[in-house]
Scaffold this motif. Sequence first.
Motif, PDB file in Angstrom:
ATOM      1  N   THR A   1       0.965  -1.094  -0.014  1.00  0.00           N
ATOM      2  CA  THR A   1      -0.037   0.011   0.025  1.00  0.00           C
ATOM      3  C   THR A   1       0.785   1.165   0.045  1.00  0.00           C
ATOM      4  O   THR A   1       2.118   1.084   0.255  1.00  0.00           O
ATOM      5  N   GLY A   2       0.290   2.474  -0.080  1.00  0.00           N
ATOM      6  CA  GLY A   2       0.908   3.713  -0.285  1.00  0.00           C
ATOM      7  C   GLY A   2       0.254   4.576  -1.194  1.00  0.00           C
ATOM      8  O   GLY A   2      -0.883   4.154  -1.426  1.00  0.00           O
ATOM      9  N   ARG A   3       0.876   5.965  -1.575  1.00  0.00           N
ATOM     10  CA  ARG A   3       0.449   6.776  -2.361  1.00  0.00           C
ATOM     11  C   ARG A   3       0.305   6.105  -3.593  1.00  0.00           C
ATOM     12  O   ARG A   3       1.016   5.300  -4.145  1.00  0.00           O
ATOM     13  N   ALA A   4      -0.788   6.734  -4.553  1.00  0.00           N
ATOM     14  CA  ALA A   4      -0.722   6.053  -5.890  1.00  0.00           C
ATOM     15  C   ALA A   4       0.453   6.375  -6.693  1.00  0.00           C
ATOM     16  O   ALA A   4       0.809   5.454  -7.634  1.00  0.00           O
ATOM     17  N   ALA A   5       1.401   7.388  -6.532  1.00  0.00           N
ATOM     18  CA  ALA A   5       2.508   7.700  -7.270  1.00  0.00           C
ATOM     19  C   ALA A   5       3.476   6.681  -6.943  1.00  0.00           C
ATOM     20  O   ALA A   5       4.671   6.629  -7.858  1.00  0.00           O
ATOM     21  N   ASP A   6       3.270   6.034  -5.795  1.00  0.00           N
ATOM     22  CA  ASP A   6       4.445   5.073  -5.274  1.00  0.00           C
ATOM     23  C   ASP A   6       4.167   3.583  -5.915  1.00  0.00           C
ATOM     24  O   ASP A   6       4.730   2.530  -5.703  1.00  0.00           O
ATOM     25  N   ARG A   7       2.981   3.448  -6.656  1.00  0.00           N
ATOM     26  CA  ARG A   7       2.549   2.050  -7.024  1.00  0.00           C
ATOM     27  C   ARG A   7       3.709   1.190  -7.928  1.00  0.00           C
ATOM     28  O   ARG A   7       4.062   0.221  -7.448  1.00  0.00           O
TER      29      ARG A   7
END
Length: 297
Positions: free
Chosen positions: A176-182
């Motif tokens: 999980t994480g920020r969308a930019a970290d996908r």
Amino acid sequence: MKAIVATDRAAEAAGITLAERPEPTPAINDVVVEVRASGFVPAEWEWPSTWVDRSGHDRAPAIIGHEFAGVVSSLGYGTTGLSLGQRVFGITDWHRDGTLAEYAAVEARNLAPLPGNVGFTVGASLPISGLTAWQGLFRHGRLQAGQSVLAHGAAGAVGSVVTQLAREFGAYVIGTGRAADRQAALDFGANEFLDLGGVDLVFDVIGGDVQRRSASIVRPGGTLVSVVGPVESRPVDGLAIDFVVESVPSQLAEIADRVRDGRLRTHIGTVETLDDAVPALNPTGRRKGKTVIRVRP
């Protein structure tokens, strides 16, 4: 010697400065290390040990930073297991002056040899992130092959190591994480980047609402492991564990071996020199990965 010191608890990061401090001398069973690079954890401002000693006395101005890599420059009386000129890395005691300095005094038992083909910058980024991941997964989370792991902050300094180690040992990792970290999380080895629920182990580096929601998706017999303080919401039929990372040289050696042979990558974000460290330790925006300060070239 040059060092970064914390002077004002209320000011937190705004109260740090580059200053001249006396070089440390090694006590019994200590070594003094010529620091080549030091990692830094932003949450250090919140740790009581940054500001007071074990007796509760104010210790500001205190040299900050606790993970590092360098070369042994002197040995205290009775010190064994290390030698002058040896490359080492590890964690200093939380209540002593730290590693954002040209020299640091450390108990020898807290250090491990740094392999010759692992650079000092990489070595300094490993101890807290690597040991936190190792101890959370294996000692406290009791991870077994075939289990599923939910790794919060899977692209961060700790989460990226959690993801890689869990995959190596046969777990199915949901990041999980920020969308930019996908994409970064997937590159570090996460099988998925979403929250499916029903997992065996949650590794939480965020806390708050994320931690509370995580408790509800732990399977019966599973574990919620937190490194951000006491767990407020516990799994109904599982365990909840919070812990403070310990310096264990044998585990450091396991981590360094994996970096050396390419099984493990560390996530280094910002790298600065000691002279330019103060702004890097008090950023105006969010930074990705581990902050490392190069003390010497």
